[in-house]
Scaffold this active site. Sequence first.
Site, PDB file in Angstrom:
ATOM      1  N   VAL A  13     -23.255  28.302 -33.230  1.00 38.11           N
ATOM      2  CA  VAL A  13     -22.462  28.677 -34.406  1.00 38.11           C
ATOM      3  C   VAL A  13     -22.759  27.742 -35.579  1.00 38.11           C
ATOM      4  CG1 VAL A  13     -20.084  28.943 -35.218  1.00 38.11           C
ATOM      5  CG2 VAL A  13     -20.621  29.387 -32.832  1.00 38.11           C
ATOM      6  N   GLY A  15     -25.239  25.224 -35.848  1.00 41.42           N
ATOM      7  CA  GLY A  15     -26.650  24.992 -36.140  1.00 41.42           C
ATOM      8  C   GLY A  15     -27.225  26.060 -37.058  1.00 41.42           C
ATOM      9  N   ALA A  77     -21.924  18.419 -27.358  1.00 46.91           N
ATOM     10  CA  ALA A  77     -21.817  16.961 -27.204  1.00 46.91           C
ATOM     11  C   ALA A  77     -21.877  16.583 -25.725  1.00 46.91           C
ATOM     12  CB  ALA A  77     -20.505  16.486 -27.820  1.00 46.91           C
ATOM     13  N   SER A 129     -17.633  18.557 -40.605  1.00 45.75           N
ATOM     14  CA  SER A 129     -16.399  19.332 -40.477  1.00 45.75           C
ATOM     15  C   SER A 129     -16.389  20.499 -41.447  1.00 45.75           C
ATOM     16  CB  SER A 129     -15.167  18.477 -40.730  1.00 45.75           C
ATOM     17  OG  SER A 129     -14.018  19.307 -40.661  1.00 45.75           O
ATOM     18  N   LYS A 184     -15.282  10.904 -37.946  1.00 47.40           N
ATOM     19  CA  LYS A 184     -15.081  12.335 -37.635  1.00 47.40           C
ATOM     20  C   LYS A 184     -14.029  12.484 -36.532  1.00 47.40           C
ATOM     21  CE  LYS A 184     -15.332  16.751 -37.399  1.00 47.40           C
ATOM     22  NZ  LYS A 184     -15.876  17.510 -36.343  1.00 47.40           N
ATOM     23  N   HIS A 187     -10.732  12.042 -38.155  1.00 51.25           N
ATOM     24  CA  HIS A 187     -10.488  13.271 -38.929  1.00 51.25           C
ATOM     25  C   HIS A 187      -9.876  14.327 -38.006  1.00 51.25           C
ATOM     26  CE1 HIS A 187     -11.737  17.385 -39.853  1.00 51.25           C
ATOM     27  NE2 HIS A 187     -11.677  17.090 -41.132  1.00 51.25           N
ATOM     28  N   ASN A 188     -10.469  14.493 -36.839  1.00 51.17           N
ATOM     29  CA  ASN A 188      -9.964  15.513 -35.911  1.00 51.17           C
ATOM     30  C   ASN A 188      -8.587  15.147 -35.371  1.00 51.17           C
ATOM     31  OD1 ASN A 188     -12.499  16.562 -36.372  1.00 51.17           O
ATOM     32  ND2 ASN A 188     -12.855  17.122 -34.242  1.00 51.17           N
ATOM     33  N   GLU A 191      -6.290  16.125 -37.889  1.00 49.47           N
ATOM     34  CA  GLU A 191      -6.247  17.612 -37.857  1.00 49.47           C
ATOM     35  C   GLU A 191      -5.281  18.091 -36.758  1.00 49.47           C
ATOM     36  OE1 GLU A 191     -10.220  19.475 -37.811  1.00 49.47           O
ATOM     37  OE2 GLU A 191      -9.499  20.729 -36.173  1.00 49.47           O
ATOM     38  N   LYS A 262     -10.720  20.115 -27.104  1.00 49.77           N
ATOM     39  CA  LYS A 262     -12.075  19.736 -26.692  1.00 49.77           C
ATOM     40  C   LYS A 262     -12.250  18.240 -26.554  1.00 49.77           C
ATOM     41  CE  LYS A 262     -14.886  23.667 -27.969  1.00 49.77           C
ATOM     42  NZ  LYS A 262     -15.888  24.150 -28.928  1.00 49.77           N
TER      43      LYS A 262
HETATM   44  P1  NAP Z   1     -22.329  26.330 -29.622  1.00 47.21           P
HETATM   45  O1  NAP Z   1     -22.215  27.533 -30.504  1.00 47.21           O
HETATM   46  O2  NAP Z   1     -21.704  26.346 -28.294  1.00 47.21           O
HETATM   47  O3  NAP Z   1     -23.903  26.022 -29.445  1.00 47.21           O
HETATM   48  C1  NAP Z   1     -24.339  25.002 -28.597  1.00 47.21           C
HETATM   49  C2  NAP Z   1     -25.832  24.795 -28.808  1.00 47.21           C
HETATM   50  O4  NAP Z   1     -26.233  23.713 -27.957  1.00 47.21           O
HETATM   51  C3  NAP Z   1     -26.687  26.009 -28.408  1.00 47.21           C
HETATM   52  O5  NAP Z   1     -27.748  26.128 -29.308  1.00 47.21           O
HETATM   53  C4  NAP Z   1     -27.183  25.584 -27.015  1.00 47.21           C
HETATM   54  O6  NAP Z   1     -28.415  26.182 -26.660  1.00 47.21           O
HETATM   55  C5  NAP Z   1     -27.377  24.122 -27.214  1.00 47.21           C
HETATM   56  N1  NAP Z   1     -27.445  23.396 -25.941  1.00 47.21           N
HETATM   57  C6  NAP Z   1     -26.487  23.293 -25.010  1.00 47.21           C
HETATM   58  N2  NAP Z   1     -26.931  22.540 -23.965  1.00 47.21           N
HETATM   59  C7  NAP Z   1     -28.211  22.179 -24.266  1.00 47.21           C
HETATM   60  C8  NAP Z   1     -29.186  21.409 -23.595  1.00 47.21           C
HETATM   61  N3  NAP Z   1     -28.962  20.828 -22.418  1.00 47.21           N
HETATM   62  N4  NAP Z   1     -30.391  21.251 -24.200  1.00 47.21           N
HETATM   63  C9  NAP Z   1     -30.644  21.820 -25.392  1.00 47.21           C
HETATM   64  N5  NAP Z   1     -29.748  22.556 -26.088  1.00 47.21           N
HETATM   65  C10 NAP Z   1     -28.549  22.739 -25.516  1.00 47.21           C
HETATM   66  O7  NAP Z   1     -21.805  25.028 -30.337  1.00 47.21           O
HETATM   67  P2  NAP Z   1     -21.426  24.756 -31.879  1.00 47.21           P
HETATM   68  O8  NAP Z   1     -20.048  25.253 -32.136  1.00 47.21           O
HETATM   69  O9  NAP Z   1     -22.549  25.169 -32.761  1.00 47.21           O
HETATM   70  O10 NAP Z   1     -21.306  23.161 -31.855  1.00 47.21           O
HETATM   71  C11 NAP Z   1     -22.409  22.295 -31.810  1.00 47.21           C
HETATM   72  C12 NAP Z   1     -21.872  20.874 -31.959  1.00 47.21           C
HETATM   73  O11 NAP Z   1     -21.165  20.770 -33.204  1.00 47.21           O
HETATM   74  C13 NAP Z   1     -20.858  20.469 -30.884  1.00 47.21           C
HETATM   75  O12 NAP Z   1     -20.980  19.103 -30.611  1.00 47.21           O
HETATM   76  C14 NAP Z   1     -19.530  20.751 -31.549  1.00 47.21           C
HETATM   77  O13 NAP Z   1     -18.488  19.985 -30.999  1.00 47.21           O
HETATM   78  C15 NAP Z   1     -19.832  20.354 -32.968  1.00 47.21           C
HETATM   79  N6  NAP Z   1     -18.962  20.961 -33.987  1.00 47.21           N
HETATM   80  C16 NAP Z   1     -18.541  22.247 -33.891  1.00 47.21           C
HETATM   81  C17 NAP Z   1     -17.724  22.783 -34.874  1.00 47.21           C
HETATM   82  C18 NAP Z   1     -17.236  24.206 -34.809  1.00 47.21           C
HETATM   83  O14 NAP Z   1     -16.362  24.556 -35.619  1.00 47.21           O
HETATM   84  N7  NAP Z   1     -17.756  25.035 -33.920  1.00 47.21           N
HETATM   85  C19 NAP Z   1     -17.374  21.998 -35.976  1.00 47.21           C
HETATM   86  C20 NAP Z   1     -17.861  20.693 -36.059  1.00 47.21           C
HETATM   87  C21 NAP Z   1     -18.650  20.190 -35.062  1.00 47.21           C
HETATM   88  P3  NAP Z   1     -28.471  27.578 -25.841  1.00 47.21           P
HETATM   89  O15 NAP Z   1     -28.310  28.646 -26.861  1.00 47.21           O
HETATM   90  O16 NAP Z   1     -29.797  27.581 -25.199  1.00 47.21           O
HETATM   91  O17 NAP Z   1     -27.332  27.540 -24.865  1.00 47.21           O
END
Ligand code: NAP
Length: 470
Positions: A13, A15, A77, A129, A184, A187-188, A191, A262
């Site tokens: 989501v 990335g 993470a 964030s 961060k 911040h959370n 939040e 989380k």
């Molecule tokens: P997500 O949608 O669950 O995507 C996770 C990504 O990590 C996917 O591309 C997944 O690849 C990859 N991944 C998981 N295990 C892996 C491994 N062993 N090796 C390589 N790639 C791997 O997560 P997200 O919401 O984008 O969040 C990503 C990070 O940002 C997390 O740390 C999250 O806490 C943080 N974050 C999220 C938000 C939010 O609102 N969602 C806000 C701030 C920060 P596959 O597709 O191959 O599974």
Amino acid sequence: MTLANIGVIGLGVMGRNLVLNMERNGFTVAVFNKTTAKMHEFIQGDAAGKRIVGYETLADLVKGLERPRRILLMVTAGAAVDAVIAELKPLLEPGDILIDGGNSYFLDTERRSRELEASGLWFVGMGVSGGEEGALWGPSIMPGGSPEAWQALAPILQAIAARAEDGAPCVTHIGPGGAGHYVKMVHNGIEYADMQLIAEIYDLLSRGAGMSADQLADVFAEWNEGELKSYLIEITSHVLRRKDDLTGKPLVDVILDEAQQKGTGKWTGQNALDLGAPVPTIQAAVESRSLSAMKERRVLASRVLGGPKPMYQGEVKPLVEAARQALYAAKIIAYAQGFELMSMASQEYQYNLQLAELARIWRAGCIIRAALLEEITAAYRRDPALPNLLLDPAFAQAVAERQTNWRWLMQTAIGMGIPTLALSSALAYYDAYRSERLPANLIQGLRDYFGAHTYRRLDREGVFHTRWNE
Ligand code: NAP
């Protein structure tokens, strides 16, 4: 072949939206995702026709980047971050920069920084964030690590960050090592507190005063026009307004009352305990989620544990006004706790955090963005060494002016048996903070009685022990 300005690993989501944001701002981006099909789907979908190049292997991604290479990890993470770093490390050269943009634990970031910087690589633990929308249109960004790495990243991060009303990008170099992820995390934590305070006000007015979801949506929408103006208040009115497609009822009324988490709120609480920093409202917010998750036990207990029925008898209008004032005052307290924690952490970990800058970059883009952050920025600019936000004259007055209503609201809540762990802990914190004398004298007496732990006196220097049984 044009080399990309930056590589992004992890097209979840966050990335994929950060990639689109960078591209929209003029950068060429190389991307990789562990599940290759997701990368192809992205390249052929949202990324089609854009300066975004997909790679099936990390080795190819690395070859496609200009030097020094900048690579952003947006993966889950924990172990995934270590796994990707282990695979990337042999492919990189001294001077390359790895950025972890996930919600990593700050001590993991400290460890990774030490390990990578021993090999001449820069490592930047970076808090992001703003959720999905923020990642796409402008998040608040909290990068830690070395100043050299910040110099190399600043043009990209300043371009993609949210902009506050004065046009300033919501990003700054936070500090060394794990400072970015630390900030961060807090911040959370704030939040969590912010959301719990809102939820308790909702409970008081709906379960206590019988207001409907629609009526409350109006109340929150109106509050969003005043001093409470913030993203969370705004989306509270949206959530309350939404009808369920299946039943036609307000959607909020059919959502299961079990809050998930989380870990960043819990980490904030754990770290605050380690540092001896009181953050009871953040702790209350984390514990309220734990209580909510005990749904089955609560259902059982609701049949055997007696108490008053939540039925407010008075006029609703003054209650709503008291709720508004209490929410604002309690929110100030939650921020005061979070900022004092960061100031103590800054000393402990030598992060040299600039609290005014932290408030400044939270004014837009992030989940806790709020009008209040303008005031907090101003307070820390007036006095960068302010020990606690409550000691700023403007904030001291803001809470003092609202406390009569706040106390009345708490009495009403307690009378009705509505739980307010966060709201009432914030008020108790305020009362404790402003108490010259607390009952810790008795605690010391008890400790000395049973364990000869000794005590100090108010009226003379030294350490004393009393033989209490003689
Ligand atoms: P997500 O949608 O669950 O995507 C996770 C990504 O990590 C996917 O591309 C997944 O690849 C990859 N991944 C998981 N295990 C892996 C491994 N062993 N090796 C390589 N790639 C791997 O997560 P997200 O919401 O984008 O969040 C990503 C990070 O940002 C997390 O740390 C999250 O806490 C943080 N974050 C999220 C938000 C939010 O609102 N969602 C806000 C701030 C920060 P596959 O597709 O191959 O599974």
